[in-house]
Motif scaffolding. Structure first.
Motif, PDB file in Angstrom:
ATOM      1  N   SER A  80       0.847  -1.189   0.000  1.00 44.08           N
ATOM      2  CA  SER A  80       0.000   0.000   0.000  1.00 44.08           C
ATOM      3  C   SER A  80       0.880   1.235   0.000  1.00 44.08           C
ATOM      4  O   SER A  80       1.643   1.471   0.940  1.00 44.08           O
ATOM      5  CB  SER A  80      -0.919   0.009   1.230  1.00 44.08           C
ATOM      6  OG  SER A  80      -1.791   1.125   1.176  1.00 44.08           O
ATOM      7  N   LYS A 130      -7.801  -0.802  -2.645  1.00 42.98           N
ATOM      8  CA  LYS A 130      -8.219  -0.032  -1.478  1.00 42.98           C
ATOM      9  C   LYS A 130      -7.345   1.218  -1.338  1.00 42.98           C
ATOM     10  O   LYS A 130      -6.176   1.222  -1.699  1.00 42.98           O
ATOM     11  CB  LYS A 130      -8.117  -0.877  -0.209  1.00 42.98           C
ATOM     12  CG  LYS A 130      -9.056  -2.074  -0.167  1.00 42.98           C
ATOM     13  CD  LYS A 130     -10.500  -1.638  -0.086  1.00 42.98           C
ATOM     14  CE  LYS A 130     -11.429  -2.845   0.065  1.00 42.98           C
ATOM     15  NZ  LYS A 130     -12.859  -2.439   0.116  1.00 42.98           N
ATOM     16  N   TYR A 132      -5.190   4.436   0.422  1.00 44.58           N
ATOM     17  CA  TYR A 132      -4.193   4.576   1.485  1.00 44.58           C
ATOM     18  C   TYR A 132      -4.846   5.252   2.691  1.00 44.58           C
ATOM     19  O   TYR A 132      -5.669   6.154   2.555  1.00 44.58           O
ATOM     20  CB  TYR A 132      -3.018   5.423   0.995  1.00 44.58           C
ATOM     21  CG  TYR A 132      -1.829   5.407   1.914  1.00 44.58           C
ATOM     22  CD1 TYR A 132      -0.903   4.370   1.870  1.00 44.58           C
ATOM     23  CD2 TYR A 132      -1.616   6.441   2.821  1.00 44.58           C
ATOM     24  CE1 TYR A 132       0.201   4.351   2.709  1.00 44.58           C
ATOM     25  CE2 TYR A 132      -0.514   6.438   3.666  1.00 44.58           C
ATOM     26  CZ  TYR A 132       0.391   5.394   3.608  1.00 44.58           C
ATOM     27  OH  TYR A 132       1.485   5.378   4.450  1.00 44.58           O
ATOM     28  N   ASN A 133      -4.464   4.826   3.883  1.00 45.48           N
ATOM     29  CA  ASN A 133      -5.003   5.380   5.121  1.00 45.48           C
ATOM     30  C   ASN A 133      -4.056   6.460   5.648  1.00 45.48           C
ATOM     31  O   ASN A 133      -3.086   6.161   6.344  1.00 45.48           O
ATOM     32  CB  ASN A 133      -5.187   4.273   6.152  1.00 45.48           C
ATOM     33  CG  ASN A 133      -5.720   4.785   7.481  1.00 45.48           C
ATOM     34  OD1 ASN A 133      -6.019   5.959   7.634  1.00 45.48           O
ATOM     35  ND2 ASN A 133      -5.825   3.902   8.457  1.00 45.48           N
ATOM     36  N   LEU A 138      -6.360   2.794  12.712  1.00 39.73           N
ATOM     37  CA  LEU A 138      -6.787   1.502  12.172  1.00 39.73           C
ATOM     38  C   LEU A 138      -8.264   1.467  11.801  1.00 39.73           C
ATOM     39  O   LEU A 138      -8.645   0.800  10.839  1.00 39.73           O
ATOM     40  CB  LEU A 138      -6.489   0.392  13.182  1.00 39.73           C
ATOM     41  CG  LEU A 138      -5.015   0.102  13.477  1.00 39.73           C
ATOM     42  CD1 LEU A 138      -4.886  -1.010  14.513  1.00 39.73           C
ATOM     43  CD2 LEU A 138      -4.256  -0.256  12.212  1.00 39.73           C
ATOM     44  N   TYR A 143      -5.745   1.502   4.037  1.00 40.52           N
ATOM     45  CA  TYR A 143      -4.639   0.806   4.702  1.00 40.52           C
ATOM     46  C   TYR A 143      -3.337   1.547   4.464  1.00 40.52           C
ATOM     47  O   TYR A 143      -2.985   1.838   3.325  1.00 40.52           O
ATOM     48  CB  TYR A 143      -4.496  -0.619   4.156  1.00 40.52           C
ATOM     49  CG  TYR A 143      -5.710  -1.482   4.412  1.00 40.52           C
ATOM     50  CD1 TYR A 143      -5.813  -2.249   5.568  1.00 40.52           C
ATOM     51  CD2 TYR A 143      -6.756  -1.498   3.501  1.00 40.52           C
ATOM     52  CE1 TYR A 143      -6.934  -3.027   5.805  1.00 40.52           C
ATOM     53  CE2 TYR A 143      -7.890  -2.273   3.727  1.00 40.52           C
ATOM     54  CZ  TYR A 143      -7.975  -3.031   4.884  1.00 40.52           C
ATOM     55  OH  TYR A 143      -9.100  -3.784   5.126  1.00 40.52           O
ATOM     56  N   GLU A 147      -0.028  -1.438   8.057  1.00 35.53           N
ATOM     57  CA  GLU A 147      -1.376  -1.904   8.418  1.00 35.53           C
ATOM     58  C   GLU A 147      -1.844  -2.956   7.418  1.00 35.53           C
ATOM     59  O   GLU A 147      -2.455  -3.969   7.800  1.00 35.53           O
ATOM     60  CB  GLU A 147      -2.345  -0.726   8.433  1.00 35.53           C
ATOM     61  CG  GLU A 147      -3.790  -1.114   8.715  1.00 35.53           C
ATOM     62  CD  GLU A 147      -4.764   0.038   8.514  1.00 35.53           C
ATOM     63  OE1 GLU A 147      -5.955  -0.135   8.851  1.00 35.53           O
ATOM     64  OE2 GLU A 147      -4.339   1.107   8.012  1.00 35.53           O
ATOM     65  N   TYR A 148      -1.567  -2.734   6.144  1.00 37.80           N
ATOM     66  CA  TYR A 148      -1.951  -3.678   5.097  1.00 37.80           C
ATOM     67  C   TYR A 148      -1.300  -5.040   5.309  1.00 37.80           C
ATOM     68  O   TYR A 148      -1.971  -6.079   5.279  1.00 37.80           O
ATOM     69  CB  TYR A 148      -1.561  -3.098   3.746  1.00 37.80           C
ATOM     70  CG  TYR A 148      -1.708  -4.035   2.579  1.00 37.80           C
ATOM     71  CD1 TYR A 148      -2.948  -4.548   2.205  1.00 37.80           C
ATOM     72  CD2 TYR A 148      -0.588  -4.410   1.828  1.00 37.80           C
ATOM     73  CE1 TYR A 148      -3.066  -5.405   1.111  1.00 37.80           C
ATOM     74  CE2 TYR A 148      -0.711  -5.254   0.742  1.00 37.80           C
ATOM     75  CZ  TYR A 148      -1.946  -5.754   0.392  1.00 37.80           C
ATOM     76  OH  TYR A 148      -2.064  -6.597  -0.685  1.00 37.80           O
ATOM     77  N   GLU A 151      -2.720  -6.793   8.326  1.00 35.44           N
ATOM     78  CA  GLU A 151      -4.043  -7.354   8.023  1.00 35.44           C
ATOM     79  C   GLU A 151      -3.911  -8.644   7.222  1.00 35.44           C
ATOM     80  O   GLU A 151      -4.630  -9.619   7.464  1.00 35.44           O
ATOM     81  CB  GLU A 151      -4.865  -6.330   7.243  1.00 35.44           C
ATOM     82  CG  GLU A 151      -6.299  -6.744   6.962  1.00 35.44           C
ATOM     83  CD  GLU A 151      -7.161  -6.789   8.217  1.00 35.44           C
ATOM     84  OE1 GLU A 151      -8.170  -7.511   8.209  1.00 35.44           O
ATOM     85  OE2 GLU A 151      -6.817  -6.086   9.194  1.00 35.44           O
TER      86      GLU A 151
END
Length: 214
Positions: A80, A130, A132-133, A138, A143, A147-148, A151
């Motif tokens: 990600s 998805k 990017y966070n 969280l 993500y 974090e990706y 997960e």
């Protein structure tokens, strides 16, 4: 000019990399599906901010992470990225861009079977596309890079979550890069919320260092 040269060299560079890392079965650098790659720090402000506040006792300089898949003698990385969200790229694309040539270290997960790896890769593929966070919280959509990967391997207990800090370890004050980042987002810095980062994940006792691959 540089962009045109890079485009011409990419197929050749990837062929050489794949030949060295995949086809040579006796090579200690042979990449396997499920291997984890960590990318070194860059000069970007956010990248430096990540690195400076996430150093561990076993000093490393990682700010990005991905998981490998080998298909038809080609090495791909699922990761990600802040520019693209969750993507699948060749490993050559992962460590080379028009702006940077990164150092990449290869790690292998210990005590994991093929079925677990296939389930993890299935999850990695399901999350492609998805976003990017950017909040690094969280519960929020998307993500961030670590974090990706957390997960993807969550069911296998490869990595753990820990309280995050955004403070400079020397000054004990919030790093300027993070202050700017969260001011731009208009939200408080999520100090002490659970999360993960590449430097911390590289120190997991489930990982075995294999080699620097470029």
């Amino acid at each position: 000019m540089k962009s045109a040269i890079l485009k011409k060299l990419k197929p050749f560079a990837h062929f050489i990399l794949t030949t060295l890392l995949v086809n040579c079965s006796s090579s200690p650098l042979q990449i396997q599906t499920g291997d984890i790659v960590f990318r070194s720090v860059t000069n970007a402000e956010l990248s430096e901010a990540i690195n400076e506040v996430t150093q561990t006792a076993k000093k490393s300089n990682y700010t990005h992470i991905g998981v490998c898949e080998v298909l038809n003698n080609m090495v791909y990385v699922y990761h990600s990225d802040s520019d693209t969200g969750v993507v699948k790229e060749t490993i050559e694309e992962f460590y080379t861009s028009e702006k940077n040539d990164y150092s990449v270290d290869l790690f292998r997960i210990k005590n994991i079977d093929n079925n677990q790896l296939q389930q993890a890769l299935k999850k990695a593929k399901e999350l492609v596309g998805k976003p990017y966070n950017f909040t690094y919280i969280l519960e929020d959509e998307g993500y961030y890079c670590s974090e990706y990967i957390y997960e993807v391997f969550k069911n296998d207990s490869v990595f753990t979550l820990e309280p995050m800090t955004f403070k400079n370890p020397k000054t004990k004050t919030f790093h300027e890069g993070w202050v700017n980042h969260y001011n731009n987002l208009g939200i408080p810095i999520p100090e002490d919320k659970l999360g993960c980062n590449p430097n911390g994940m590289a120190n997991s006792n489930r990982l075995q260092f294999i080699a620097t691959i470029n």
